[in-house]
Design an enzyme around this catalytic site. Structure first.
Site, PDB file in Angstrom:
ATOM      1  N   LYS A 139     -16.364   0.496  25.325  1.00  0.00           N
ATOM      2  CA  LYS A 139     -15.605   1.681  24.658  1.00  0.00           C
ATOM      3  C   LYS A 139     -15.586   3.386  24.006  1.00  0.00           C
ATOM      4  O   LYS A 139     -15.775   4.438  24.072  1.00  0.00           O
ATOM      5  CB  LYS A 139     -13.324   1.105  24.359  1.00  0.00           C
ATOM      6  CG  LYS A 139     -13.267   0.233  25.293  1.00  0.00           C
ATOM      7  CD  LYS A 139     -11.989  -0.588  25.051  1.00  0.00           C
ATOM      8  CE  LYS A 139     -11.341  -1.520  26.012  1.00  0.00           C
ATOM      9  NZ  LYS A 139     -11.674  -2.372  25.783  1.00  0.00           N
ATOM     10  N   ASN A 185      -6.275 -10.377   2.321  1.00  0.00           N
ATOM     11  CA  ASN A 185      -5.064 -11.026   1.437  1.00  0.00           C
ATOM     12  C   ASN A 185      -5.339 -12.357   2.426  1.00  0.00           C
ATOM     13  O   ASN A 185      -5.243 -13.408   2.127  1.00  0.00           O
ATOM     14  CB  ASN A 185      -3.604 -10.591   1.596  1.00  0.00           C
ATOM     15  CG  ASN A 185      -3.254  -9.848   0.588  1.00  0.00           C
ATOM     16  OD1 ASN A 185      -4.433  -9.348  -0.258  1.00  0.00           O
ATOM     17  ND2 ASN A 185      -2.091  -8.998   0.318  1.00  0.00           N
ATOM     18  N   ASP A 213       3.762   3.801   1.594  1.00  0.00           N
ATOM     19  CA  ASP A 213       4.128   4.027   1.318  1.00  0.00           C
ATOM     20  C   ASP A 213       4.073   3.591  -0.419  1.00  0.00           C
ATOM     21  O   ASP A 213       2.956   3.713  -0.530  1.00  0.00           O
ATOM     22  CB  ASP A 213       5.445   2.647   1.274  1.00  0.00           C
ATOM     23  CG  ASP A 213       5.118   1.476   0.962  1.00  0.00           C
ATOM     24  OD1 ASP A 213       3.642   1.253   0.716  1.00  0.00           O
ATOM     25  OD2 ASP A 213       5.496  -0.678   0.938  1.00  0.00           O
TER      26      ASP A 213
HETATM   27  N1  DCT Z   1       0.875  -7.617   2.366  1.00  0.00           N
HETATM   28  C1  DCT Z   1       0.259  -8.532   3.199  1.00  0.00           C
HETATM   29  N2  DCT Z   1       1.372  -8.979   4.537  1.00  0.00           N
HETATM   30  C2  DCT Z   1       1.968  -8.866   4.846  1.00  0.00           C
HETATM   31  C3  DCT Z   1       2.281  -7.279   4.199  1.00  0.00           C
HETATM   32  C4  DCT Z   1       1.751  -6.426   3.175  1.00  0.00           C
HETATM   33  O1  DCT Z   1      -0.393  -9.752   2.772  1.00  0.00           O
HETATM   34  N3  DCT Z   1       1.838  -8.746   6.666  1.00  0.00           N
HETATM   35  C5  DCT Z   1       0.822  -7.337   0.913  1.00  0.00           C
HETATM   36  C6  DCT Z   1      -0.748  -6.581   1.728  1.00  0.00           C
HETATM   37  C7  DCT Z   1      -0.170  -5.182   1.055  1.00  0.00           C
HETATM   38  C8  DCT Z   1       0.892  -5.177   0.010  1.00  0.00           C
HETATM   39  O2  DCT Z   1       1.290  -6.437   0.500  1.00  0.00           O
HETATM   40  C9  DCT Z   1       1.512  -4.181   0.871  1.00  0.00           C
HETATM   41  O3  DCT Z   1       1.716  -4.094   1.687  1.00  0.00           O
HETATM   42  P1  DCT Z   1       2.128  -2.023   2.843  1.00  0.00           P
HETATM   43  O4  DCT Z   1       3.104  -1.543   1.632  1.00  0.00           O
HETATM   44  O5  DCT Z   1       2.459  -2.656   4.068  1.00  0.00           O
HETATM   45  O6  DCT Z   1       0.313  -2.166   3.423  1.00  0.00           O
HETATM   46  P2  DCT Z   1      -0.118  -0.740   2.258  1.00  0.00           P
HETATM   47  O7  DCT Z   1      -1.886  -1.635   2.557  1.00  0.00           O
HETATM   48  O8  DCT Z   1       0.310  -0.323   0.784  1.00  0.00           O
HETATM   49  O9  DCT Z   1      -0.263   0.207   3.499  1.00  0.00           O
HETATM   50  P3  DCT Z   1       0.669   1.548   3.761  1.00  0.00           P
HETATM   51  O10 DCT Z   1      -0.278   2.619   2.880  1.00  0.00           O
HETATM   52  O11 DCT Z   1       1.073   1.792   5.263  1.00  0.00           O
HETATM   53  O12 DCT Z   1       1.682   1.172   2.631  1.00  0.00           O
HETATM   54 MG    MG Z   2       1.795   0.555   0.429  1.00  0.00          MG
END
Ligand code: DCT
Ligand code: MG
Length: 347
Positions: free
Chosen positions: A63, A286, A180
């Site tokens: 791809k 994680n 966020d």
């Molecule tokens: N987290 C996790 N498993 C998930 C969702 C989130 O371990 N299913 C953890 C890792 C990142 C943290 O929580 C914050 O989550 P988000 O804000 O959704 O992720 P981000 O990496 O900050 O990305 P974004 O820029 O989209 O907020």
């Molecule tokens: Mg985030």
């Protein structure tokens, strides 16, 4: 340079489409390939070179090579131009709507946001998601995330000058844009190695002391505009995870501000290192860390690292004991993993 960016943007877009349909494994494979291509040191000139990048493999190699040769990706074009995919993307971009809900709405014949507003009984968060759709669909620039953080940090410190307040998430991983803001708050309590029950009391105490006055202040000045969890005085007393929407006050020369997603999390001091690692992420990183802990007979979550956890067929047989750690560095060290700075934690 340019070629890699084109490859990555096409693969990324494909991952987003698969995310909207709930195809987690393809999302994982495509995102992993994006990061492999990004971190590949040499320019991409030959097919053999593409398929030999670790994390790419044969099928994705084909791809990527199509993108290199034609400048386009036919599968992406056909998928994203399909009516269904456009609507799945539209619906899953509503806060609080996942692929299953979007699929159900599609199957019921709904096609537009207006259909949803008219015909669906929405949850509170989904209502906010639709009302603020045009703002919340956008990621905020890193600079704005920094402004929001220093604004909130100022308020936190005026409540308790000793508290610690740090943005985690994609911001801490150095990303240029953030979906966020994940703000973590703790207060050094001087009892960080004491028993868990006591720690929990300290948590309530500090949530009570910081979270309620903070949320009250941020609401009253119009910074927090919408809540995505229920916030009543009885609830904020013990609240340790707030999720909502904020907006910065408009500066003189700035165009209108947009609403942004913010999470504010309050944790006991003893849990701070595990919480920082967890909320810094990425979610993929994680998962790798948790698997690594398991292989060493440990377990890791957003609260604690534990040792002597016995599992049989993946099921926990003993709960294990908490290993107190006082910093991120120490957490990695105790786990026997070389330290990785936040910028290198996408996987
Ligand atoms: N987290 C996790 N498993 C998930 C969702 C989130 O371990 N299913 C953890 C890792 C990142 C943290 O929580 C914050 O989550 P988000 O804000 O959704 O992720 P981000 O990496 O900050 O990305 P974004 O820029 O989209 O907020
Ligand atoms: Mg985030």
């Amino acid at each position: 340079g340019d070629r890699k960016e084109l490859i990555c943007s096409k693969l990324e877009e494909m991952a987003d489409n698969y995310e909207a349909t709930g195809d987690k494994w393809r999302v994982y494979a495509y995102r992993k390939a994006v990061s492999a291509v990004r971190s590949h040191k040499k320019p991409i000139c030959k097919f053999e070179e593409v398929s030999s990048i670790p994390g790419v493999g044969r099928k994705l190699g084909d791809k990527i090579w199509e993108i290199v040769e034609k400048g386009s990706f036919s599968k992406l074009d056909s998928v994203k131009n399909s009516e269904k995919m456009q609507i799945m993307n539209l619906f899953t971009n509503i806060h609080g709507v996942g692929s299953k809900t979007a699929e159900a709405w599609y199957a019921m014949g709904h096609r537009t946001l207006q259909d949803i507003k008219d015909k669906i009984v929405l949850t509170g968060p989904q209502t906010v998601g639709i009302d603020l759709y045009d703002d919340l669909v956008l990621r905020m620039p890193r600079e704005e995330a920094a402004e929001i953080e220093s604004f909130v940090r100022g308020k936190v410190h005026s409540i308790d000058p000793n508290s610690i307040c740090e943005v985690c998430g994609s911001f801490r991983r150095g990303k240029p844009t953030c979906g966020d803001l994940d703000l973590l708050i703790t207060t050094p309590d001087g009892v960080s190695h004491s028993r868990e029950v006591f720690q929990r009391m300290v948590l309530c105490y500090s949530s009570n002391r910081i979270m309620s006055p903070l949320l009250e202040e941020l609401h009253s000045i119009g910074f927090l505009t919408h809540d995505l969890v229920s916030v009543s005085p009885e609830k904020t007393v013990n609240m340790h995870k707030y999720m909502g929407v904020c907006i910065l006050p408009a500066g003189e020369n700035e165009r209108d501000r947009r609403h942004r997603r913010i999470d504010i999390i309050c944790v006991p001091f003893s849990e701070y290192p595990c919480a920082v690692v967890y909320f810094t992420g990425s979610a993929y990183f994680n998962r790798s860390l948790r698997l690594l802990a398991q292989r060493r007979g440990m377990s890791l979550n957003e609260h604690h690292l534990k040792r002597n956890v016995v599992r049989r067929k993946g099921e926990k047989k003993t709960a294990g004991e908490i290993i107190p750690v006082s910093s991120e560095q120490e957490l990695f060290q105790v786990m026997g993993v070389p330290f990785r700075p936040p910028e290198e934690r996408d996987w």
